[in-house]
Design a protein around this motif. Structure first.
Motif, PDB file in Angstrom:
ATOM      1  N   VAL A   1      -7.209   4.909  11.403  1.00 44.62           N
ATOM      2  CA  VAL A   1      -6.780   3.664  10.876  1.00 44.62           C
ATOM      3  C   VAL A   1      -7.197   2.352  11.993  1.00 44.62           C
ATOM      4  O   VAL A   1      -7.336   1.330  11.600  1.00 44.62           O
TER       5      VAL A   1
ATOM      6  N   SER B   1       0.788  -1.179  -0.074  1.00 44.71           N
ATOM      7  CA  SER B   1       0.006  -0.031   0.020  1.00 44.71           C
ATOM      8  C   SER B   1       0.745   1.213  -0.058  1.00 44.71           C
ATOM      9  O   SER B   1       2.071   1.023  -0.019  1.00 44.71           O
TER      10      SER B   1
ATOM     11  N   TYR C   1      -6.027   2.580   4.350  1.00 47.93           N
ATOM     12  CA  TYR C   1      -5.526   1.451   4.324  1.00 47.93           C
ATOM     13  C   TYR C   1      -6.685   0.539   4.772  1.00 47.93           C
ATOM     14  O   TYR C   1      -6.300  -0.937   4.678  1.00 47.93           O
TER      15      TYR C   1
ATOM     16  N   VAL D   1       3.831   1.517   2.016  1.00 44.15           N
ATOM     17  CA  VAL D   1       3.633   0.934   3.203  1.00 44.15           C
ATOM     18  C   VAL D   1       3.557  -0.556   2.856  1.00 44.15           C
ATOM     19  O   VAL D   1       2.584  -0.732   1.685  1.00 44.15           O
TER      20      VAL D   1
ATOM     21  N   ILE E   1      -5.126   1.032  -2.438  1.00 41.41           N
ATOM     22  CA  ILE E   1      -5.467   1.918  -1.434  1.00 41.41           C
ATOM     23  C   ILE E   1      -7.096   2.368  -1.512  1.00 41.41           C
ATOM     24  O   ILE E   1      -7.424   2.133  -2.803  1.00 41.41           O
TER      25      ILE E   1
ATOM     26  N   GLY F   1       1.196   5.636   1.480  1.00 41.72           N
ATOM     27  CA  GLY F   1       0.652   6.666   2.288  1.00 41.72           C
ATOM     28  C   GLY F   1       1.215   7.991   1.912  1.00 41.72           C
ATOM     29  O   GLY F   1       1.806   8.021   0.984  1.00 41.72           O
TER      30      GLY F   1
ATOM     31  N   LYS G   1       0.726   6.641  10.340  1.00 47.72           N
ATOM     32  CA  LYS G   1      -0.390   6.266   9.195  1.00 47.72           C
ATOM     33  C   LYS G   1      -1.482   6.949   9.651  1.00 47.72           C
ATOM     34  O   LYS G   1      -1.924   6.700  10.835  1.00 47.72           O
TER      35      LYS G   1
ATOM     36  N   SER H   1     -10.699   1.208  11.550  1.00 46.42           N
ATOM     37  CA  SER H   1     -10.586   0.471  10.137  1.00 46.42           C
ATOM     38  C   SER H   1     -11.138  -1.150  10.290  1.00 46.42           C
ATOM     39  O   SER H   1     -11.680  -1.450   9.453  1.00 46.42           O
TER      40      SER H   1
ATOM     41  N   VAL I   1       1.601  -3.675   4.217  1.00 50.38           N
ATOM     42  CA  VAL I   1       0.532  -4.297   5.056  1.00 50.38           C
ATOM     43  C   VAL I   1       0.646  -5.772   5.483  1.00 50.38           C
ATOM     44  O   VAL I   1       0.388  -6.665   4.356  1.00 50.38           O
TER      45      VAL I   1
ATOM     46  N   LEU J   1       1.526  -2.463  10.010  1.00 47.45           N
ATOM     47  CA  LEU J   1       1.749  -1.463   8.913  1.00 47.45           C
ATOM     48  C   LEU J   1       3.249  -1.042   9.127  1.00 47.45           C
ATOM     49  O   LEU J   1       3.521  -0.100  10.016  1.00 47.45           O
TER      50      LEU J   1
END
Length: 510
Positions: free
Chosen positions: A41, A7, A80, A18, A105, A9, A75, A44, A20, A68
Motif C-alpha cells: 500500500v 473502497s 487501493y 474502507v 478497487i 478490503g 490494509k 502505491s 479513502v 485509509l
C-alpha cells in the motif's frame, strides 16, 4: 482541498469497508499514506504518481495526505491504488464529481492501465451489503461481479476511460448480471463405469459421498486407489448457491479463479503432492492466503500416499477435519478460513506395498507394516469415518467387456440420500450426516434394539474410541438413508463396523 472515496478490503473470506480520504494542502511536496498500510500500500504512491502523469493529468505538486479508515485495521495489497488516484484527482478538481454511493478497487500499472486483483467477489458482496449503488473494478475481474444483482458493476480498462466517464465525455457499460444455474458438464468427470471390479470400494465411496464422510483407502500399488478417488466428484451432490459462493470466494482470494469464471459450477477437487509444505496445505504467508485445505472447501481433498506427507503437514488436518475451519495466526494478524471438505486419502499397506497381497510377496522386514502405518497418528486416523481395503483386481474383471454401474446412476442414489439429510437438518447449518455434532448424533441416529446390541458388541470387541463410536453411528445413518430407512438396523451397523478395518488390523499390534 479534501475528497473522500469509498473502497473495500479483505479479512479472511469477507470484505470490509474502507474510506479513502485524500487531502491536498500547501507546503513542501510530500505524499503520505496513513491508516496501517502494508508495504504494497505504501508503494502505491509511486504507482499513482506515474499513472496520473502517464494518463495525461496533472500530478499536484503539494503536500498530499491519504488516510485509509478505519485506521486500526491493517490494509494490504495494491487494491487501493485506484481509489487513492480517484481521491487525488477529485481533490485537485480534475474530476468534477463521482456517482453517489460508489466504491473503487483496482491496482494500477505505471502507464495508467487498471490491473486485475484477487478477492473481488467477497468485496463486491460487501459493497452490496453496505448499500453502495456502484462498484468500479478492473476488466479482468468483471466476471466475478456478474452474479451480484442489486448493484451496478463497471469494468474499467484504464484511468483515462474512468475520468472521461466521470466528466461526462464517454460512457461505461455496466457488467451484465446473470442468474446462477448449476450446469455441470458430465464430460468434466471420469466415470465409475470405467472401473473394473472393486465392488466393495465402490460401495464404500457411494456411502462416503452420500454422507460427506472422510475415507482412507489402503491397497497395493496398481489396485486402483487413485482411479477411484478421481471419480468421486462425479457422484457428489450438486452444490447449492450458498456453497458455490463460499467456494468461489476462497478461490477468488487465492487468485485461482479464471478471468472468465463468475462462479464455480462444480465441487473443488484438490490433490496436493506429498512434498507440499505445511504452509502450502494450511495457508499463510506474509499476506495470509488460503491453502489447499481451504481451496477444497465444499469439495474433496485427495491425499495420495498419505504416510509420505510430513508429520507436521498431516497433523494440520486434524482441526479442519473436526471443526470445518482453520485459523491461521501470524505476526500480521489472525485469519479464519472455512475448510469443510471430504478428505479422501490413499496409502499402501507397507513400504513396498505388497503386505497381504495374494500373489506378490512383501519384501519389508518383520513388523514393517505396523511401523509404516504408525506414521499416521491415531488421532488423525480416528478422524477417518471409513477405512477401505482396496483389493487387487481379478483377471476376469479386467478382461470383462461389461461396464460397471455409471456415475450418473450412483449419483441419483446419493442425491436422494442427501435430500433426506437436508430435510432432517433443515433448521441447522449442517447439510450432511458427517457434520453432525455428538448431540445431533444422539438425536437423529435412532437404533433398533438389535442394532444397539450389535453396536455394543463391536465397541467392546474392537475397543473403539468415543469418536469412532460416533463415526460408526453417522456412517450407519447414511447407509440407512441410502436404504430409505428412518431407523438404523443391525445390517446398517454391521456394514459400518466393517469400515473400521484399521482399528481391527494394526492398532492392536502396535
Amino acid at each position: 482541498m479534501f475528497a473522500k472515496v469509498n473502497s473495500l478490503g479483505l479479512q479472511g473470506i469477507d470484505g470490509f469497508r474502507v474510506d479513502v480520504e485524500a487531502d491536498i494542502s500547501g507546503g513542501l511536496p510530500k505524499f503520505d499514506i496513513v491508516g496501517l498500510p502494508d508495504t504494497a500500500v505504501k508503494e502505491s504512491k509511486e504507482r499513482v504518481r506515474a499513472a496520473i502523469k502517464n494518463s495525461g493529468f496533472t500530478y499536484p505538486v503539494s503536500r498530499i495526505t491519504v488516510n485509509l479508515a478505519p485506521a486500526d485495521t491493517k490494509k494490504e495489497g495494491s487494491i487501493y491504488d485506484l481509489p487513492i488516484l480517484v481521491g487525488i484527482l477529485l481533490a485537485s478538481g480534475q474530476i468534477k464529481a463521482i456517482p453517489e454511493r460508489s466504491a473503487f478497487i483496482g491496482a494500477l500499472s505505471l502507464n495508467g492501465d487498471i490491473s486485475d486483483i484477487t478477492g473481488v467477489l467477497p468485496m463486491a458482496i460487501k459493497a452490496k451489503e453496505e448499500g453502495f449503488q456502484n462498484i468500479f473494478v478492473p476488466c479482468g475481474n468483471a466476471a466475478e461481479c456478474r452474479i451480484i444483482a442489486g448493484i451496478n458493476s463497471y469494468a474499467v480498462k484504464n484511468v483515462k476511460e474512468l475520468v472521461s466517464f466521470f466528466n461526462g465525455d464517454t460512457s461505461l457499460e455496466k457488467v451484465e448480471t446473470v442468474a446462477y444455474t448449476f450446469a455441470e458438464d458430465e464430460t468434466d468427470f471420469e466415470d465409475f463405469a470405467d472401473v473394473k471390479g472393486q465392488y466393495d470400494a465402490r460401495r464404500a465411496l457411494e456411502i462416503a459421498a452420500a454422507g460427506g464422510h472422510n475415507v482412507l483407502m489402503v491397497g497395493s500399488p496398481g489396485s486402483g486407489k487413485s482411479m477411484l478417488a478421481k471419480r468421486i466428484p462425479s457422484i457428489l451432490p450438486n452444490m447449492t448457491f450458498e456453497e458455490a459462493i463460499e467456494a468461489t470466494k476462497i478461490h477468488s482470494i487465492a487468485g485461482e479463479l479464471a478471468s472468465e469464471t463468475e462462479i464455480l459450477h462444480k465441487r473443488p477437487f484438490r490433490a496436493p503432492h506429498h512434498t507440499i509444505s505445511p504452509v502450502g496445505l494450511s495457508g499463510g504467508g506474509t499476506n495470509i492466503k488460503p491453502g489447499e485445505i481451504s481451496l477444497a472447501h465444499n469439495g474433496v481433498l485427495f491425499l495420495d500416499e498419505l504416510p509420505e506427507f510430513t508429520r507436521q503437514a498431516m497433523e494440520i488436518l486434524r482441526q479442519p477435519m473436526e471443526d470445518g475451519k482453520i485459523t491461521i495466526s501470524r505476526v500480521s494478524g489472525s485469519v479464519t478460513y472455512p475448510s469443510r471438505f471430504m478428505t479422501v486419502a490413499a496409502m499402501n499397506p507397507c513400504k513396498c506395498g505388497y503386505y497381504g497381497h495374494p500373489t506378490k510377496q512383501c519384501t519389508c522386514p518383520p513388523h514393517a507394516a505396523e511401523k509404516y502405518i504408525s506414521k499416521i497418528s491415531y488421532p488423525l486416523l480416528d478422524r477417518f469415518d471409513i477405512h477401505v481395503d482396496v483389493q487387487s483386481v481379478e483377471y476376469d474383471d479386467l478382461a470383462s467387456k461389461q461396464k460397471g454401474e455409471c456415475s450418473a446412476d450412483i449419483k441419483k442414489r446419493v442425491n436422494q440420500a442427501r435430500e433426506r439429510q437436508l430435510k432432517r437438518f433443515a433448521d441447522t447449518s449442517i447439510v450432511c450426516n458427517a457434520q453432525m455434532s455428538p448431540a445431533q448424533t444422539r438425536k437423529f441416529c435412532l437404533l433398533t434394539d438389535e442394532a444397539q446390541q450389535a453396536l455394543k458388541l463391536a465397541f467392546e470387541k474392537l475397543g473403539l474410541s468415543a469418536r469412532a463410536y460416533d463415526k460408526v453411528l453417522r456412517v450407519s445413518k447414511t447407509i440407512a438413508d441410502l436404504d430409505e430407512s428412518d431407523m438404523i438396523d443391525t445390517h446398517h451397523i454391521l456394514e459400518a463396523v466393517q469400515y473400521r478395518s484399521l482399528d481391527r488390523k494394526y492398532w492392536k499390534k502396535i
